[in-house]
Design a protein around this motif. Structure first.
Motif, mmCIF file in Angstrom:
data_model
loop_
_atom_site.group_PDB
_atom_site.id
_atom_site.type_symbol
_atom_site.label_atom_id
_atom_site.label_comp_id
_atom_site.label_asym_id
_atom_site.label_seq_id
_atom_site.Cartn_x
_atom_site.Cartn_y
_atom_site.Cartn_z
ATOM 1 N N LEU A 156 105.442 70.091 22.943
ATOM 2 C CA LEU A 156 105.535 71.125 23.971
ATOM 3 C C LEU A 156 105.208 70.549 25.344
ATOM 4 O O LEU A 156 105.876 70.865 26.332
ATOM 5 C CB LEU A 156 104.569 72.272 23.634
ATOM 6 N N ALA A 157 104.219 69.678 25.415
ATOM 7 C CA ALA A 157 103.843 69.048 26.676
ATOM 8 C C ALA A 157 104.978 68.181 27.213
ATOM 9 O O ALA A 157 105.268 68.198 28.415
ATOM 10 C CB ALA A 157 102.582 68.213 26.489
ATOM 11 N N GLN A 158 105.624 67.426 26.344
ATOM 12 C CA GLN A 158 106.723 66.582 26.783
ATOM 13 C C GLN A 158 107.885 67.419 27.300
ATOM 14 O O GLN A 158 108.581 67.018 28.222
ATOM 15 C CB GLN A 158 107.186 65.664 25.657
ATOM 16 N N GLY A 159 108.070 68.589 26.726
ATOM 17 C CA GLY A 159 109.107 69.495 27.207
ATOM 18 C C GLY A 159 108.810 70.032 28.589
ATOM 19 O O GLY A 159 109.710 70.453 29.309
ATOM 20 N N LYS A 160 107.547 70.003 28.977
ATOM 21 C CA LYS A 160 107.131 70.445 30.310
ATOM 22 C C LYS A 160 106.860 69.252 31.224
ATOM 23 O O LYS A 160 106.187 69.377 32.237
ATOM 24 C CB LYS A 160 105.883 71.315 30.210
ATOM 25 N N GLY A 206 92.115 72.063 20.068
ATOM 26 C CA GLY A 206 92.910 72.854 19.138
ATOM 27 C C GLY A 206 93.699 73.967 19.798
ATOM 28 O O GLY A 206 94.422 73.738 20.763
ATOM 29 N N PRO A 207 93.559 75.196 19.302
ATOM 30 C CA PRO A 207 94.341 76.321 19.812
ATOM 31 C C PRO A 207 94.105 76.614 21.299
ATOM 32 O O PRO A 207 94.993 77.113 21.976
ATOM 33 C CB PRO A 207 93.879 77.506 18.961
ATOM 34 N N LEU A 208 92.950 76.266 21.810
ATOM 35 C CA LEU A 208 92.685 76.469 23.239
ATOM 36 C C LEU A 208 93.621 75.599 24.077
ATOM 37 O O LEU A 208 94.121 76.039 25.118
ATOM 38 C CB LEU A 208 91.226 76.156 23.563
ATOM 39 N N ALA A 209 93.887 74.379 23.632
ATOM 40 C CA ALA A 209 94.825 73.501 24.335
ATOM 41 C C ALA A 209 96.232 74.095 24.320
ATOM 42 O O ALA A 209 96.960 73.982 25.305
ATOM 43 C CB ALA A 209 94.818 72.112 23.716
ATOM 44 N N THR A 210 96.608 74.720 23.227
ATOM 45 C CA THR A 210 97.920 75.374 23.147
ATOM 46 C C THR A 210 98.021 76.473 24.190
ATOM 47 O O THR A 210 99.022 76.586 24.901
ATOM 48 C CB THR A 210 98.147 75.969 21.747
ATOM 49 N N PHE A 211 96.991 77.283 24.290
ATOM 50 C CA PHE A 211 96.983 78.377 25.261
ATOM 51 C C PHE A 211 97.074 77.837 26.690
ATOM 52 O O PHE A 211 97.845 78.348 27.506
ATOM 53 C CB PHE A 211 95.714 79.221 25.074
ATOM 54 N N ILE A 212 96.323 76.791 26.996
ATOM 55 C CA ILE A 212 96.361 76.190 28.330
ATOM 56 C C ILE A 212 97.755 75.640 28.617
ATOM 57 O O ILE A 212 98.301 75.826 29.707
ATOM 58 C CB ILE A 212 95.302 75.079 28.454
ATOM 59 N N LEU A 213 98.328 74.977 27.638
ATOM 60 C CA LEU A 213 99.655 74.384 27.802
ATOM 61 C C LEU A 213 100.718 75.446 28.030
ATOM 62 O O LEU A 213 101.668 75.231 28.774
ATOM 63 C CB LEU A 213 99.990 73.532 26.582
ATOM 64 N N LEU A 214 100.569 76.585 27.415
ATOM 65 C CA LEU A 214 101.533 77.660 27.624
ATOM 66 C C LEU A 214 101.443 78.245 29.030
ATOM 67 O O LEU A 214 102.422 78.769 29.548
ATOM 68 C CB LEU A 214 101.332 78.755 26.581
ATOM 69 N N LEU A 215 100.275 78.131 29.647
ATOM 70 C CA LEU A 215 100.081 78.690 30.986
ATOM 71 C C LEU A 215 100.516 77.750 32.112
ATOM 72 O O LEU A 215 100.821 78.218 33.197
ATOM 73 C CB LEU A 215 98.612 79.068 31.191
ATOM 74 N N VAL A 216 100.511 76.441 31.864
ATOM 75 C CA VAL A 216 100.885 75.498 32.928
ATOM 76 C C VAL A 216 102.383 75.536 33.154
ATOM 77 O O VAL A 216 103.164 75.785 32.241
ATOM 78 C CB VAL A 216 100.419 74.050 32.631
ATOM 79 N N GLU A 217 102.766 75.291 34.390
ATOM 80 C CA GLU A 217 104.190 75.319 34.747
ATOM 81 C C GLU A 217 104.827 73.970 34.495
ATOM 82 O O GLU A 217 104.167 72.941 34.475
ATOM 83 C CB GLU A 217 104.344 75.699 36.207
ATOM 84 N N LYS A 218 106.131 73.992 34.340
ATOM 85 C CA LYS A 218 106.890 72.763 34.141
ATOM 86 C C LYS A 218 106.937 71.999 35.457
ATOM 87 O O LYS A 218 107.094 72.586 36.533
ATOM 88 C CB LYS A 218 108.310 73.104 33.682
ATOM 89 N N ARG A 219 106.785 70.685 35.382
ATOM 90 C CA ARG A 219 106.840 69.841 36.587
ATOM 91 C C ARG A 219 108.270 69.587 36.978
ATOM 92 O O ARG A 219 109.150 69.464 36.246
ATOM 93 C CB ARG A 219 106.172 68.498 36.332
#
Length: 51
Positions: free
Chosen positions: A19-23, A38-51
């Protein structure tokens, strides 16, 4: 520690790396962060915008 729990945690970390590489983020960094958070990193990653 239960083997199934470890396998699921590792799968989540791999999913977060993908998911991170996709962003356009560093997959390895997010993989390592996901192992720790764990799941907290997933939540943070979902909130960050794509570069």
């Amino acid at each position: 520690m239960d083997n199934q729990y470890v396998a699921e945690w590792g799968t989540l970390a791999l999913t977060n790396a993908e998911l991170a590489q996709g962003k356009n983020r560093t997959g390895l960094n997010w993989f390592l962060l996901s192992l720790a958070l764990g799941p907290l990193a997933t939540f943070i990653l979902l909130l960050v915008e794509k570069r």
